[in-house]
Scaffold this motif. Structure first.
Motif, mmCIF file in Angstrom:
data_model
loop_
_atom_site.group_PDB
_atom_site.id
_atom_site.type_symbol
_atom_site.label_atom_id
_atom_site.label_comp_id
_atom_site.label_asym_id
_atom_site.label_seq_id
_atom_site.Cartn_x
_atom_site.Cartn_y
_atom_site.Cartn_z
ATOM 1 N N TRP A 20 0.830 -1.206 0.000
ATOM 2 C CA TRP A 20 0.000 0.000 0.000
ATOM 3 C C TRP A 20 0.863 1.255 0.000
ATOM 4 O O TRP A 20 0.498 2.256 -0.647
ATOM 5 C CB TRP A 20 -0.935 -0.013 1.210
ATOM 6 C CG TRP A 20 -2.054 -0.990 1.097
ATOM 7 C CD1 TRP A 20 -2.246 -2.124 1.826
ATOM 8 C CD2 TRP A 20 -3.142 -0.942 0.172
ATOM 9 N NE1 TRP A 20 -3.385 -2.786 1.420
ATOM 10 C CE2 TRP A 20 -3.954 -2.087 0.408
ATOM 11 C CE3 TRP A 20 -3.511 -0.053 -0.836
ATOM 12 C CZ2 TRP A 20 -5.115 -2.348 -0.321
ATOM 13 C CZ3 TRP A 20 -4.674 -0.319 -1.570
ATOM 14 C CH2 TRP A 20 -5.449 -1.443 -1.309
ATOM 15 N N TRP A 27 1.279 6.691 -6.871
ATOM 16 C CA TRP A 27 0.241 7.688 -7.157
ATOM 17 C C TRP A 27 0.812 9.095 -7.094
ATOM 18 O O TRP A 27 0.547 9.930 -7.970
ATOM 19 C CB TRP A 27 -0.905 7.530 -6.165
ATOM 20 C CG TRP A 27 -1.960 8.582 -6.319
ATOM 21 C CD1 TRP A 27 -2.937 8.646 -7.261
ATOM 22 C CD2 TRP A 27 -2.131 9.756 -5.502
ATOM 23 N NE1 TRP A 27 -3.707 9.765 -7.085
ATOM 24 C CE2 TRP A 27 -3.242 10.465 -6.022
ATOM 25 C CE3 TRP A 27 -1.460 10.257 -4.385
ATOM 26 C CZ2 TRP A 27 -3.685 11.655 -5.455
ATOM 27 C CZ3 TRP A 27 -1.900 11.458 -3.825
ATOM 28 C CH2 TRP A 27 -3.002 12.130 -4.351
ATOM 29 N N SER A 133 -13.433 -0.351 -9.889
ATOM 30 C CA SER A 133 -13.339 -0.344 -8.427
ATOM 31 C C SER A 133 -13.967 -1.598 -7.835
ATOM 32 O O SER A 133 -13.399 -2.226 -6.931
ATOM 33 C CB SER A 133 -14.035 0.902 -7.866
ATOM 34 O OG SER A 133 -13.464 2.081 -8.381
ATOM 35 N N SER A 137 -12.122 -4.681 -5.743
ATOM 36 C CA SER A 137 -12.586 -5.076 -4.410
ATOM 37 C C SER A 137 -12.942 -6.555 -4.372
ATOM 38 O O SER A 137 -12.716 -7.229 -3.353
ATOM 39 C CB SER A 137 -13.791 -4.232 -3.998
ATOM 40 O OG SER A 137 -14.928 -4.537 -4.780
ATOM 41 N N CYS A 152 -12.159 -2.054 0.807
ATOM 42 C CA CYS A 152 -11.631 -1.570 -0.471
ATOM 43 C C CYS A 152 -12.741 -1.043 -1.368
ATOM 44 O O CYS A 152 -12.594 -0.017 -2.030
ATOM 45 C CB CYS A 152 -10.863 -2.696 -1.160
ATOM 46 S SG CYS A 152 -10.059 -2.219 -2.697
ATOM 47 N N LEU A 156 -12.799 2.775 -2.538
ATOM 48 C CA LEU A 156 -12.645 3.099 -3.953
ATOM 49 C C LEU A 156 -13.859 3.839 -4.500
ATOM 50 O O LEU A 156 -13.717 4.706 -5.374
ATOM 51 C CB LEU A 156 -12.401 1.818 -4.754
ATOM 52 C CG LEU A 156 -11.014 1.193 -4.595
ATOM 53 C CD1 LEU A 156 -10.922 -0.117 -5.360
ATOM 54 C CD2 LEU A 156 -9.927 2.151 -5.062
ATOM 55 N N ALA A 159 -13.315 7.245 -3.650
ATOM 56 C CA ALA A 159 -12.293 7.787 -4.543
ATOM 57 C C ALA A 159 -12.867 8.097 -5.920
ATOM 58 O O ALA A 159 -12.440 9.057 -6.575
ATOM 59 C CB ALA A 159 -11.129 6.800 -4.663
ATOM 60 N N VAL A 160 -13.835 7.293 -6.368
ATOM 61 C CA VAL A 160 -14.494 7.572 -7.649
ATOM 62 C C VAL A 160 -15.206 8.921 -7.604
ATOM 63 O O VAL A 160 -15.085 9.744 -8.523
ATOM 64 C CB VAL A 160 -15.491 6.443 -7.985
ATOM 65 C CG1 VAL A 160 -16.421 6.865 -9.115
ATOM 66 C CG2 VAL A 160 -14.746 5.175 -8.373
ATOM 67 N N SER A 163 -12.566 11.672 -7.489
ATOM 68 C CA SER A 163 -11.895 11.852 -8.776
ATOM 69 C C SER A 163 -12.800 12.557 -9.778
ATOM 70 O O SER A 163 -12.340 13.394 -10.570
ATOM 71 C CB SER A 163 -11.469 10.489 -9.330
ATOM 72 O OG SER A 163 -10.592 9.833 -8.446
ATOM 73 N N PHE A 179 -7.890 4.842 -12.723
ATOM 74 C CA PHE A 179 -8.747 3.697 -12.459
ATOM 75 C C PHE A 179 -8.667 2.658 -13.579
ATOM 76 O O PHE A 179 -8.970 1.493 -13.366
ATOM 77 C CB PHE A 179 -10.190 4.164 -12.278
ATOM 78 C CG PHE A 179 -10.472 4.685 -10.903
ATOM 79 C CD1 PHE A 179 -10.989 3.850 -9.920
ATOM 80 C CD2 PHE A 179 -10.219 5.994 -10.583
ATOM 81 C CE1 PHE A 179 -11.249 4.324 -8.649
ATOM 82 C CE2 PHE A 179 -10.479 6.489 -9.312
ATOM 83 C CZ PHE A 179 -10.986 5.648 -8.337
ATOM 84 N N ILE A 182 -5.861 0.018 -12.799
ATOM 85 C CA ILE A 182 -5.987 -0.908 -11.671
ATOM 86 C C ILE A 182 -5.954 -2.364 -12.115
ATOM 87 O O ILE A 182 -5.136 -3.145 -11.626
ATOM 88 C CB ILE A 182 -7.251 -0.603 -10.852
ATOM 89 C CG1 ILE A 182 -7.097 0.736 -10.118
ATOM 90 C CG2 ILE A 182 -7.544 -1.723 -9.843
ATOM 91 C CD1 ILE A 182 -8.332 1.167 -9.362
#
Length: 272
Positions: A20, A27, A133, A137, A152, A156, A159-160, A163, A179, A182
């Motif tokens: 991580w 990132w 995402s 997961s 997760c 995520l 995070a979507v 973003s 994304f 990933i």
């Protein structure tokens, strides 16, 4: 067997932290090194802009139909539970949302390609980000555990939303584009770090390979279109190739069986 697997997981906690931390550093490097990816502020020009039967960009639009077909079938089977081998209720969330995102991608991408412009691009990008995402997961739930997979998933999805807001506010698509990396980067790397819970785990690598192939087809849009004498463009082929990814996962879910059980998962009651 259960003891051995959980012992390996405990030993791998240090590797997990390093993983991580490495992802965070990657990132940060990506945001610092790469240039800003802005919206074009002009109609995007794809190689194939032909109009058949009054439908603009016809092939780029209708090649989204496989997404709809596969997404609906996968979503129903994920919730129904007879054909897909899903042992935990938490895994249902990830797979159902993945195929739901594929359905959303069919409509969003078709809507965008009818008139490619800045106001519609997020309708194409957002469901794709949700699908990626959810897929990641599901991979985490299979390889690490149900709790890690659900954490997760929620992380995520947040995070979507972040973003998307970042892209619209600062006119920068870099977070959204990440994304798409990933399944191509993280999943193959973690495949060798965590033991699979189910059989047929090679389908994860095959899907990652197909995803990379689709990205190359999109990058070579005009060259592919010229090479086959204007029959089909690379972008249309990218749609068809990408639609094979949920098909591969559907085959995996149908044929896989539990290979080893984790102690944390043993506390969960299996789906009826």
């Amino acid at each position: 067997m259960v003891w051995v697997v959980n012992k390996q997981v405990q030993i791998g906690k240090g590797k997990r932290c390093h993983l991580w931390l490495g992802a965070l550093l990657c990132w940060l490097c990506f945001m610092v090194v790469t240039p800003k990816i802005t919206l074009s502020h002009k109609p995007l020009q794809f190689a194939d802009m032909r109009n058949f039967l009054g439908v603009p960009n016809t092939l780029n639009v209708i090649t989204n139909f496989p997404f709809l077909l596969v997404g609906v079938v996968g979503f129903v089977l994920s919730l129904q539970g007879c054909f897909f081998n899903i042992s935990l209720k938490g895994e249902v969330w990830g797979w159902a949302l993945f195929y739901g995102g594929i359905v959303g991608l069919a409509f969003g991408s078709a809507y965008y390609h009818l008139k490619p412009d800045d106001s519609r691009v997020m309708w194409d990008t957002l469901p794709m980000m949700i699908a990626y995402s959810s897929l990641f997961s599901s991979f985490m739930a299979e390889r690490v555990g149900q709790r890690a997979g659900l954490s997760c998933l929620f992380g995520l999805l947040f995070a979507v939303l972040f973003s998307t807001a970042y892209a619209r506010t600062f006119n920068d698509l870099r977070l959204c584009m990440m994304f798409q990396l990933i399944p191509c980067v993280a999943i193959p790397a973690m495949t060798f770090l965590y033991p699979p819970k189910y059989t047929h785990s090679r389908y994860w690598l095959w899907a990652a390979g197909v995803c990379l192939l689709a990205k190359f087809e999109d990058a070579l849009d005009k060259k592919i279109y010229n090479a086959n004498r204007y029959f089909i463009s690379g972008h249309s082929l990218e749609h068809l190739c990408s639609a094979a990814i949920p098909v591969l996962f559907a085959i995996m879910l149908i044929h896989r069986t539990i290979r080893c059980q984790r102690l944390g998962d043993l506390k969960e009651r299996p789906r009826p």
